[in-house]
Design a protein around this motif. Structure first.
Motif, mmCIF file in Angstrom:
data_model
loop_
_atom_site.group_PDB
_atom_site.id
_atom_site.type_symbol
_atom_site.label_atom_id
_atom_site.label_comp_id
_atom_site.label_asym_id
_atom_site.label_seq_id
_atom_site.Cartn_x
_atom_site.Cartn_y
_atom_site.Cartn_z
ATOM 1 N N GLU A 155 0.835 -1.193 0.000
ATOM 2 C CA GLU A 155 0.000 0.000 0.000
ATOM 3 C C GLU A 155 0.871 1.245 0.000
ATOM 4 N N ALA A 156 0.286 2.368 -0.399
ATOM 5 C CA ALA A 156 1.040 3.622 -0.439
ATOM 6 C C ALA A 156 1.556 3.980 0.947
ATOM 7 N N TYR A 157 2.707 4.612 0.987
ATOM 8 C CA TYR A 157 3.362 4.883 2.264
ATOM 9 C C TYR A 157 2.631 5.967 3.045
ATOM 10 N N ASP A 158 2.422 5.709 4.306
ATOM 11 C CA ASP A 158 1.855 6.669 5.249
ATOM 12 C C ASP A 158 2.598 6.475 6.556
ATOM 13 N N SER A 159 3.303 7.492 6.994
ATOM 14 C CA SER A 159 4.136 7.349 8.187
ATOM 15 C C SER A 159 3.324 6.970 9.423
ATOM 16 N N LYS A 160 2.030 7.301 9.428
ATOM 17 C CA LYS A 160 1.196 6.995 10.590
ATOM 18 C C LYS A 160 0.863 5.511 10.694
ATOM 19 N N THR A 161 0.840 4.833 9.565
ATOM 20 C CA THR A 161 0.429 3.423 9.566
ATOM 21 C C THR A 161 1.523 2.478 9.072
ATOM 22 N N ALA A 162 2.660 3.014 8.637
ATOM 23 C CA ALA A 162 3.692 2.184 8.007
ATOM 24 C C ALA A 162 4.231 1.106 8.943
ATOM 25 N N GLY A 163 4.203 1.364 10.250
ATOM 26 C CA GLY A 163 4.720 0.392 11.195
ATOM 27 C C GLY A 163 3.891 -0.875 11.279
ATOM 28 N N SER A 164 2.622 -0.784 10.937
ATOM 29 C CA SER A 164 1.750 -1.956 10.998
ATOM 30 C C SER A 164 1.346 -2.463 9.621
ATOM 31 N N ALA A 165 1.553 -1.667 8.578
ATOM 32 C CA ALA A 165 1.194 -2.079 7.219
ATOM 33 C C ALA A 165 2.162 -3.140 6.710
ATOM 34 N N LEU A 166 1.661 -4.004 5.832
ATOM 35 C CA LEU A 166 2.488 -5.081 5.281
ATOM 36 C C LEU A 166 3.518 -4.533 4.304
#
Length: 450
Positions: A155-166
């Motif tokens: 998925e597109a990078y988002d610093s708020k969710t990148a830690g949990s995104a695959l």
């Protein structure tokens, strides 16, 4: 060198064939596989033709081009047809060559072999300019392959969710018995950034051939990656370094438009690093794919790209602005023009409209007969429009759609086959294509959610 080729052939057969391995990089060997220790052999390994190719899946899905229905019906490869219509595909069928996942991980493995070999050499012989270059090329190649994979499969990078995104499976050694696990998106981009930073320190400022990466090549990809991550200060910093590195904007006023393909990467002062999209997917062939007419009409009168980029005839609208000269896969490497556009966008997004305006004006002076004044109030949309027109068929549009939609751009991709409309809506999970089914089955890694 022959031993490397044998090793990679065994590795590819085990890695991408239908084996019973528990991991797609977890293969069992019957003994120690020999690899050479000469630094020149590792450079030769990285000089593989395949190592210069980027996956074309994103370009297939970008919707800046289309194929007529009769050409779509003639597509022999179901994977190509699925990608073209944004339909989930098991990605099992190879089209005219390996898909982006398989080819990228083979390139990553080559990079790891070279890095490990150079490090072993240095333990015995010390650091040399050549060993540093080998390592630099390895880190650079590993990073750009991971980045190209991440834009399509994650998925597109988002610093708020990148830690949990695959994220991606991260392979940083040449041990293909290592268990495969899927990292987070943050871990994936942390490695990409770290590899490119390391490469920029190891690589020389100049090479004998443009086909070998330099410091500027690493800076250019850092600018690309940071822009994708919405880190505009760092993206501008590295774009500025490229702009100051001795490259020049190509003046389109002096380009001969008579040849079928007016451009070439040879002696092109804009080209920072040549790279090409694989020709695995026939639907992106410049010989059969037609360009979007609405996009074409956005090139106003006096825009030199209108005639230099396009050939309009009775069969449709074709692209001829390939910097590779139309000889194979489309050119997708970074150029100085792209760095100007990154600098301009970053200035616009950080509140420096005047500097963004000045940068864009300087760029457009090399593309238009006459640069007309435009409002600073609308500078960001103007920059994004020019980015799309300049970087057409460069393998960047799909990543741009994903990053801009993450910011709320609301871009909908659309294609029509036999009056049936196919859509890819903003932030649709199908924008992150499925990992090849056989990879998931062998490795047990998590498939992209639907």
């Amino acid at each position: 060198m022959k031993k490397i080729i044998i090793l990679l052939s065994i590795f590819a057969a085990l890695l991408f064939g239908h084996s019973g391995c528990t991991s797609f990089l977890d293969v069992k060997s019957d003994g120690k596989l020999a690899v050479p220790s000469a630094l020149e052999d590792y450079l030769a390994l990285l000089n593989s033709v395949d190592n210069k190719l980027a996956g074309a899946e994103g370009e297939v899905m970008s919707a800046d081009h289309h194929v007529p229905v009769e050409e779509f019906d003639a597509l022999f490869c179901q994977t190509n047809r699925d990608l073209y219509l944004w339909e989930d595909s098991p990605m099992l069928q190879e089209c005219d060559g390996s898909g982006g996942w398989a080819s990228a991980y083979k390139n990553i493995y080559r990079a790891n072999v070279a890095i490990s070999g150079a490090q072993s050499f240095e333990k015995t012989n010390g650091v040399s300019a050549l060993s540093a270059d080998v390592k630099g090329q390895g880190f650079f190649n590993r990073a750009i392959n991971l980045y190209e994979l991440a834009q399509v499969w994650c998925e597109a990078y988002d610093s708020k969710t990148a830690g949990s995104a695959l994220g991606l499976p991260l392979k940083i050694t040449d041990d293909f018995n290592e268990k495969t696990v899927r990292s987070s998106l943050k871990e994936t981009f942390d490695l990409i950034i770290d590899d490119l930073q390391t490469a920029s320190l190891l690589l020389p400022s100049k090479q004998k051939s443009i086909y070998w990466a330099t410091k500027a090549a690493a800076w250019a990809y850092l600018a690309r990656v940071y822009l994708y991550m919405h880190n505009y200060e760092q993206a501008k910093f590295f774009a500025d370094k490229c702009i100051s590195a001795g490259f020049s904007l190509l003046d389109y006023h002096h380009i001969n438009g008579a040849p079928a393909f007016p451009f070439s990467e040879d002696n092109n002062p804009e080209v920072i690093y040549p790279r090409y999209l694989t020709t695995a997917y026939y639907s992106v062939s410049i010989k059969i794919s037609r360009m979007d007419s609405v996009l074409y009409n956005s090139y106003e009168d006096g825009d030199l790209r209108r005639s230099l980029f396009f050939n309009k005839n009775a069969n449709g609208l074709f692209f001829r602005g390939d910097y590779g000269g139309g000889l194979g896969g489309s050119f997708c490497g970074p150029t100085l023009a792209e760095m100007y556009l990154i600098r301009a966008e970053c200035n616009a997004r950080t509140g420096n409209a005047a500097e963004a305006y000045s940068t864009l004006q300087k760029f457009l002076a090399h593309r238009l007969d006459k640069v007309q004044p435009f409002s600073e109030d609308d500078i960001l949309s103007k920059i994004l429009q020019e980015r799309r027109k300049e970087l057409l068929r460069r393998g960047v549009r799909y990543g741009d759609v994903k990053r801009l939609n993450k910011l709320g751009a609301g871009i909908i991709l659309k294609r029509i086959i036999r009056d049936k409309e196919y859509l890819l809506n903003p932030n649709d999970s199908r924008a992150n294509i499925l990992i090849p089914q056989n990879v998931v089955e062998r490795s047990g890694i998590t498939q992209n959610p639907r």
